[in-house]
Design a protein around this motif. Structure first.
Motif, short mmCIF file in Angstrom:
data_model
loop_
_atom_site.label_atom_id
_atom_site.label_comp_id
_atom_site.label_asym_id
_atom_site.label_seq_id
_atom_site.Cartn_x
_atom_site.Cartn_y
_atom_site.Cartn_z
N PRO A 1 -14.86 -8.01 -11.70
CA PRO A 1 -13.96 -8.70 -10.79
C PRO A 1 -12.98 -9.56 -11.55
CG PRO A 1 -16.24 -8.87 -10.05
CD PRO A 1 -16.27 -8.28 -11.42
N THR B 1 -11.36 -14.20 -8.18
CA THR B 1 -11.66 -13.47 -6.96
C THR B 1 -12.97 -13.95 -6.39
OG1 THR B 1 -12.78 -11.74 -8.20
CG2 THR B 1 -10.43 -11.43 -7.78
N ALA C 1 -15.85 -12.74 -5.40
CA ALA C 1 -16.71 -11.57 -5.43
C ALA C 1 -18.10 -11.94 -4.92
CB ALA C 1 -16.80 -11.01 -6.84
N ALA D 1 -21.49 -7.64 -6.31
CA ALA D 1 -20.37 -7.14 -7.12
C ALA D 1 -20.36 -7.77 -8.50
CB ALA D 1 -19.05 -7.43 -6.40
#
Length: 324
Positions: free
Chosen positions: A206, A210, A212, A216
């Motif tokens: 990522p 972000t 995430a 993730a």
């Protein structure tokens, strides 16, 4: 409060099967080692792991008892000059054990610590206890049996964290296994089988900033850990692998964190494909990742247990099973 601990290393043959240990008391100690290493590497690793294991108590001073003048001088006298010279000695030659020394340099940043030299094998209780455990770890690698790693330091009890310290992360229970005993040690067999640490063509980390999900983030870290450049970087693998990391490889061999880090640095291995099967959040700070690996030796089904250690997700346990 001052934490007083002895740190020691051992190598059978020097180099040979090697062990390290630090010791506070019978309820607070850790040990580990490698199939092949030197006494100085064991001494340095004992100090490094002591700093890492007490990182959740940064406000407390470490008083380290050490019988190695090489380690004490390296950390307290020589390291600043080595850093200025690009980790080279006065004669221009590279510093030995530089990766371990770089890790120690990072680990002691912001910490209060003192070293005290003690004579080895002279009846000092803490030093003798650390020496016994370091030698036991080296002997375990020599005989191909599991190493007694010890209880570690443990998180700070609730309500006793030093001022300004982050709250301690609850300990994660060990994953129960029915693993066979490790086979006799020779060359690491990790790289002759489809293994956890393999290269991926795609980078799905990522982007910074972000939002995430934990699933993730864990997947991206697993993918990072599969790259040869990451596997060869002991500093980075030391961050990604939990201090109590254990792996049961496809061959049935049990790998400790330190043994795997040393083996990966020596031989990062080649490319392998990765097929994600699932990412399941088992708790607020635990994610189970499952996937299939494809390598020249065949395919394997793999599971990785990631836990959140403060703000960092770290790999706690991995197991691989070859597909027939």
């Amino acid at each position: 409060m001052t934490i007083t601990a002895a740190a020691d290393g051992s190598a059978l043959g020097n180099p040979g099967p090697a062990g390290w240990a630090w010791y506070v008391n019978d309820d607070c100690w850790r040990a580990g080692g490698w199939p092949h290493g030197t006494n100085n590497q064991g001494e340095l690793m004992a100090v490094l792991d002591l700093f890492r294991s007490t990182a959740h108590r940064p406000g407390e001073e470490l008083h380290i008892l050490c019988d190695s003048q090489y380690v004490i001088n390296s950390v307290t006298k020589w390291m600043p000059g080595w850093k200025r010279k690009g980790w080279r000695k006065a004669d221009g030659k590279p510093v030995l054990n530089v990766e371990l020394l770089k890790e120690i340099d990072q680990a002691l940043a912001g910490r209060k610590y003192t070293f005290e030299w003690v004579r080895g094998h002279a009846g000092h209780d803490l030093n003798e206890a650390a020496d016994d455990r370091a030698r036991a770890a080296a002997t375990a690698y020599q005989q191909g049996v599991a190493v007694r790693q010890g209880p570690g330091f443990g998180p700070t009890p609730a309500g006793t964290a030093p001022e300004g310290a982050a709250p301690a992360v609850p300990a994660v229970p060990a994953v129960p296994t029915a693993a066979p005993a490790a086979p006799p040690l020779g060359q690491p067999d990790l790289f002759g089988e489809p293994d956890l640490f393999s290269e991926l063509a795609e980078d799905t980390t990522p982007a910074p900033g972000t939002d995430a999900s934990p699933e993730a983030i864990v997947e991206s870290l697993e993918r990072e850990l599969l790259r040869p450049e990451t596997r060869a970087d002991m500093g980075r693998t030391g961050v990604l692998l939990h201090p109590d990391f254990t792996e049961i490889g496809s061959s049935g061999r049990i790998w400790t964190r330190d043994a795997l880090m040393m083996a990966l640095q020596d031989d990062p291995d080649g490319p392998t494909e990765f097929e994600l099967l699932g990412a399941e959040r088992l708790g607020e700070s635990t994610v189970l990742l499952t996937y299939r690996s494809y390598a020249r030796a065949g395919t394997a089904l793999r599971s990785s247990l990631w836990v959140r250690d403060g703000t960092q997700w770290r790999l706690r346990f991995h197991q691989g099973t070859p597909e027939v």
